[in-house]
Design a protein around this motif. Sequence first.
Motif, PDB file in Angstrom:
ATOM      1  N   LEU A  32     -21.210  -3.476 -41.418  1.00 37.71           N
ATOM      2  CA  LEU A  32     -20.370  -4.208 -40.470  1.00 37.71           C
ATOM      3  C   LEU A  32     -20.467  -3.608 -39.073  1.00 37.71           C
ATOM      4  CD1 LEU A  32     -17.105  -4.847 -42.534  1.00 37.71           C
ATOM      5  CD2 LEU A  32     -18.782  -6.539 -41.809  1.00 37.71           C
ATOM      6  N   GLU A  33     -20.477  -2.277 -38.992  1.00 35.78           N
ATOM      7  CA  GLU A  33     -20.603  -1.614 -37.698  1.00 35.78           C
ATOM      8  C   GLU A  33     -21.918  -1.976 -37.022  1.00 35.78           C
ATOM      9  OE1 GLU A  33     -18.533   0.586 -35.942  1.00 35.78           O
ATOM     10  OE2 GLU A  33     -16.987   0.021 -37.379  1.00 35.78           O
ATOM     11  N   LEU A  34     -23.015  -1.940 -37.769  1.00 40.56           N
ATOM     12  CA  LEU A  34     -24.320  -2.269 -37.207  1.00 40.56           C
ATOM     13  C   LEU A  34     -24.401  -3.744 -36.813  1.00 40.56           C
ATOM     14  CD1 LEU A  34     -27.141  -1.366 -36.433  1.00 40.56           C
ATOM     15  CD2 LEU A  34     -27.842  -1.734 -38.809  1.00 40.56           C
ATOM     16  N   TRP A  69     -20.383 -14.800 -25.026  1.00 44.27           N
ATOM     17  CA  TRP A  69     -18.998 -14.359 -25.214  1.00 44.27           C
ATOM     18  C   TRP A  69     -18.562 -14.464 -26.672  1.00 44.27           C
ATOM     19  CZ3 TRP A  69     -16.670 -11.184 -22.287  1.00 44.27           C
ATOM     20  CH2 TRP A  69     -16.934 -11.146 -20.929  1.00 44.27           C
ATOM     21  N   LEU A  70     -19.021 -15.499 -27.345  1.00 44.13           N
ATOM     22  CA  LEU A  70     -18.705 -15.652 -28.766  1.00 44.13           C
ATOM     23  C   LEU A  70     -19.257 -14.472 -29.566  1.00 44.13           C
ATOM     24  CD1 LEU A  70     -17.504 -17.554 -30.944  1.00 44.13           C
ATOM     25  CD2 LEU A  70     -19.773 -18.554 -31.133  1.00 44.13           C
ATOM     26  N   HIS A  71     -20.502 -14.094 -29.282  1.00 50.22           N
ATOM     27  CA  HIS A  71     -21.100 -12.961 -29.996  1.00 50.22           C
ATOM     28  C   HIS A  71     -20.403 -11.644 -29.661  1.00 50.22           C
ATOM     29  CE1 HIS A  71     -24.374 -14.841 -32.131  1.00 50.22           C
ATOM     30  NE2 HIS A  71     -24.732 -15.507 -31.047  1.00 50.22           N
ATOM     31  N   VAL A  72     -19.985 -11.462 -28.420  1.00 51.61           N
ATOM     32  CA  VAL A  72     -19.278 -10.234 -28.043  1.00 51.61           C
ATOM     33  C   VAL A  72     -17.949 -10.136 -28.785  1.00 51.61           C
ATOM     34  CG1 VAL A  72     -18.078  -9.062 -26.152  1.00 51.61           C
ATOM     35  CG2 VAL A  72     -20.393  -9.911 -25.808  1.00 51.61           C
ATOM     36  N   VAL A  73     -17.186 -11.218 -28.800  1.00 59.46           N
ATOM     37  CA  VAL A  73     -15.873 -11.207 -29.469  1.00 59.46           C
ATOM     38  C   VAL A  73     -16.040 -10.947 -30.970  1.00 59.46           C
ATOM     39  CG1 VAL A  73     -13.902 -12.669 -30.095  1.00 59.46           C
ATOM     40  CG2 VAL A  73     -14.730 -12.625 -27.743  1.00 59.46           C
ATOM     41  N   ILE A  74     -16.979 -11.629 -31.600  1.00 60.61           N
ATOM     42  CA  ILE A  74     -17.209 -11.425 -33.029  1.00 60.61           C
ATOM     43  C   ILE A  74     -17.712 -10.004 -33.289  1.00 60.61           C
ATOM     44  CG2 ILE A  74     -18.656 -12.128 -34.990  1.00 60.61           C
ATOM     45  CD1 ILE A  74     -18.395 -15.010 -33.939  1.00 60.61           C
ATOM     46  N   GLY A  75     -18.563  -9.502 -32.408  1.00 65.18           N
ATOM     47  CA  GLY A  75     -19.079  -8.147 -32.568  1.00 65.18           C
ATOM     48  C   GLY A  75     -17.990  -7.093 -32.497  1.00 65.18           C
ATOM     49  N   VAL A  76     -17.076  -7.239 -31.557  1.00 60.69           N
ATOM     50  CA  VAL A  76     -15.959  -6.290 -31.444  1.00 60.69           C
ATOM     51  C   VAL A  76     -15.084  -6.355 -32.694  1.00 60.69           C
ATOM     52  CG1 VAL A  76     -13.845  -5.778 -30.151  1.00 60.69           C
ATOM     53  CG2 VAL A  76     -15.980  -6.205 -28.929  1.00 60.69           C
ATOM     54  N   ALA A  77     -14.821  -7.556 -33.164  1.00 61.74           N
ATOM     55  CA  ALA A  77     -14.006  -7.717 -34.378  1.00 61.74           C
ATOM     56  C   ALA A  77     -14.721  -7.112 -35.598  1.00 61.74           C
ATOM     57  CB  ALA A  77     -13.704  -9.195 -34.615  1.00 61.74           C
ATOM     58  N   LEU A  78     -16.037  -7.304 -35.694  1.00 63.92           N
ATOM     59  CA  LEU A  78     -16.799  -6.707 -36.801  1.00 63.92           C
ATOM     60  C   LEU A  78     -16.727  -5.188 -36.759  1.00 63.92           C
ATOM     61  CD1 LEU A  78     -20.008  -8.925 -36.836  1.00 63.92           C
ATOM     62  CD2 LEU A  78     -18.420  -8.637 -38.745  1.00 63.92           C
ATOM     63  N   MET A  79     -16.831  -4.626 -35.563  1.00 65.49           N
ATOM     64  CA  MET A  79     -16.765  -3.173 -35.457  1.00 65.49           C
ATOM     65  C   MET A  79     -15.383  -2.644 -35.844  1.00 65.49           C
ATOM     66  SD  MET A  79     -19.170  -2.272 -32.226  1.00 65.49           S
ATOM     67  CE  MET A  79     -19.123  -0.530 -32.616  1.00 65.49           C
ATOM     68  N   ALA A  80     -14.330  -3.361 -35.470  1.00 62.62           N
ATOM     69  CA  ALA A  80     -12.975  -2.952 -35.859  1.00 62.62           C
ATOM     70  C   ALA A  80     -12.800  -3.027 -37.370  1.00 62.62           C
ATOM     71  CB  ALA A  80     -11.945  -3.826 -35.153  1.00 62.62           C
ATOM     72  N   ALA A  81     -13.301  -4.094 -37.982  1.00 67.92           N
ATOM     73  CA  ALA A  81     -13.199  -4.226 -39.438  1.00 67.92           C
ATOM     74  C   ALA A  81     -14.045  -3.162 -40.134  1.00 67.92           C
ATOM     75  CB  ALA A  81     -13.636  -5.619 -39.875  1.00 67.92           C
TER      76      ALA A  81
END
Length: 141
Positions: A32-34, A69-81
Amino acid sequence: MSETPGRVRQSPTEPRNDEWVSGPLMFGGLALELSGTLSILLGITGIAQDTLFHVTRYTYRFDLTAWGWLHVVIGVALMAAGLAVLLGKSWGRGAGVALGAVSLVTQFMFIPYYPLWSIFVMTLDLLAIWTLTRGSASYRA
């Protein structure tokens, strides 16, 4: 094992708060982090250079800045999860599975713009989802 006064002894099956997960959950959290990191990088590229990707006809064609922006938001959420999974938080696995599925669909829709990248991130998302949905939550060292 001696106990310190004022401290409640943890049961052997209860995870300690200072431990990271290990085994399959560690793999899922790192996947998920990657995936999140790669999504953020793709999003930044889409925002900064929206002429880099080009598709002539596509049903889900959005402005590439919006995709970025969609990829950035999803990426930040993936890193948090992913961090929550690695820290053994109770909500981490469910959030990781849900966000991995959202990322998977988003990457699928982005295939015409950058196929190899999208397929690689989709593979990471699938591996993370599969790892997080199997077995018990007690994968601790």
